[in-house]
Motif scaffolding. Structure first.
Motif, PDB file in Angstrom:
ATOM      1  N   UNK A 184       0.841  -1.196   0.000  1.00 24.82           N
ATOM      2  CA  UNK A 184       0.000   0.000   0.000  1.00 24.82           C
ATOM      3  C   UNK A 184       0.876   1.246   0.000  1.00 24.82           C
ATOM      4  N   UNK A 185       2.166   1.092   0.185  1.00 22.55           N
ATOM      5  CA  UNK A 185       3.098   2.222   0.250  1.00 22.55           C
ATOM      6  C   UNK A 185       4.015   2.258  -0.964  1.00 22.55           C
ATOM      7  N   UNK A 186       3.444   2.334  -2.149  1.00 24.38           N
ATOM      8  CA  UNK A 186       4.232   2.336  -3.388  1.00 24.38           C
ATOM      9  C   UNK A 186       5.320   3.400  -3.387  1.00 24.38           C
ATOM     10  N   UNK A 187       5.001   4.578  -2.877  1.00 24.34           N
ATOM     11  CA  UNK A 187       5.962   5.678  -2.932  1.00 24.34           C
ATOM     12  C   UNK A 187       7.236   5.376  -2.146  1.00 24.34           C
ATOM     13  N   UNK A 188       7.157   4.452  -1.203  1.00 25.05           N
ATOM     14  CA  UNK A 188       8.343   4.091  -0.421  1.00 25.05           C
ATOM     15  C   UNK A 188       9.356   3.301  -1.248  1.00 25.05           C
ATOM     16  N   UNK A 189       8.908   2.684  -2.355  1.00 26.20           N
ATOM     17  CA  UNK A 189       9.775   1.828  -3.148  1.00 26.20           C
ATOM     18  C   UNK A 189      10.011   2.333  -4.569  1.00 26.20           C
ATOM     19  N   UNK A 190       9.063   3.095  -5.096  1.00 29.71           N
ATOM     20  CA  UNK A 190       9.182   3.607  -6.459  1.00 29.71           C
ATOM     21  C   UNK A 190      10.440   4.461  -6.601  1.00 29.71           C
ATOM     22  N   UNK A 191      11.181   4.208  -7.675  1.00 27.12           N
ATOM     23  CA  UNK A 191      12.413   4.943  -7.917  1.00 27.12           C
ATOM     24  C   UNK A 191      13.610   4.429  -7.147  1.00 27.12           C
ATOM     25  N   UNK A 192      13.414   3.411  -6.326  1.00 23.67           N
ATOM     26  CA  UNK A 192      14.510   2.854  -5.522  1.00 23.67           C
ATOM     27  C   UNK A 192      14.871   1.434  -5.930  1.00 23.67           C
ATOM     28  N   UNK A 193      14.149   0.891  -6.908  1.00 25.04           N
ATOM     29  CA  UNK A 193      14.378  -0.481  -7.341  1.00 25.04           C
ATOM     30  C   UNK A 193      13.897  -0.658  -8.777  1.00 25.04           C
ATOM     31  N   UNK A 194      14.439  -1.666  -9.437  1.00 29.02           N
ATOM     32  CA  UNK A 194      13.988  -2.009 -10.789  1.00 29.02           C
ATOM     33  C   UNK A 194      12.775  -2.948 -10.737  1.00 29.02           C
ATOM     34  N   UNK A 195      12.445  -3.447  -9.560  1.00 25.82           N
ATOM     35  CA  UNK A 195      11.304  -4.356  -9.402  1.00 25.82           C
ATOM     36  C   UNK A 195      10.011  -3.557  -9.562  1.00 25.82           C
TER      37      UNK A 195
END
Length: 127
Positions: free
Chosen positions: A104-115
């Motif tokens: 539910x926290x996409x913004x925590x991971x977006x731009x930090x991984x290729x996954x």
């Protein structure tokens, strides 16, 4: 939505997992709402409650020298301006070659991984 997501991936035979430390974080949060019996079941038998594997940070697909390697690797994620919980989660996702992160926290991971990163709703809708 969470329940629908878990039911859907189970029906599709998709392997889902959470890091051990994420399970501890989840249990800490739910401890305010679950009985002691339910809490204990989640801590010790989470895969019986939900179709999710628990990833052990020290049983990795490749050899390391132990906890010092783990903490060094975790530092690299924290330097990406991530909380410890998110850093642990992303480290495990990348270490185990996850095809997607569902949160539910996409913004925590977006731009930090290729996954690829999805919310549970987005993931269910794309299947």
């Amino acid at each position: 939505m969470n329940k629908q997501f878990l039911e859907r991936i189970n029906e599709m035979g998709i392997r889902a997992a959470v890091p051990f430390f994420t399970l501890l974080e989840i249990c800490g949060i739910t401890s305010f709402n679950l009985s002691a019996e339910e809490q204990e079941k989640w801590l010790y038998s989470f895969p019986e409650v939900y179709p999710v594997e628990i990833l052990d940070p020290f049983e990795r697909p490749e050899e390391t020298t132990g906890s010092l390697d783990y903490f060094s690797e975790l530092t690299a994620y924290i330097l990406k301006k991530m909380t410890v919980g998110d850093a642990i989660f992303l480290r495990e996702a990348e270490m185990y070659g996850a095809a997607a992160i569902v949160t539910w926290n996409k913004k925590h991971f977006s731009g930090r991984t290729a996954i690829a990163v999805f919310t549970p709703r987005e993931y269910v809708q794309r299947q």
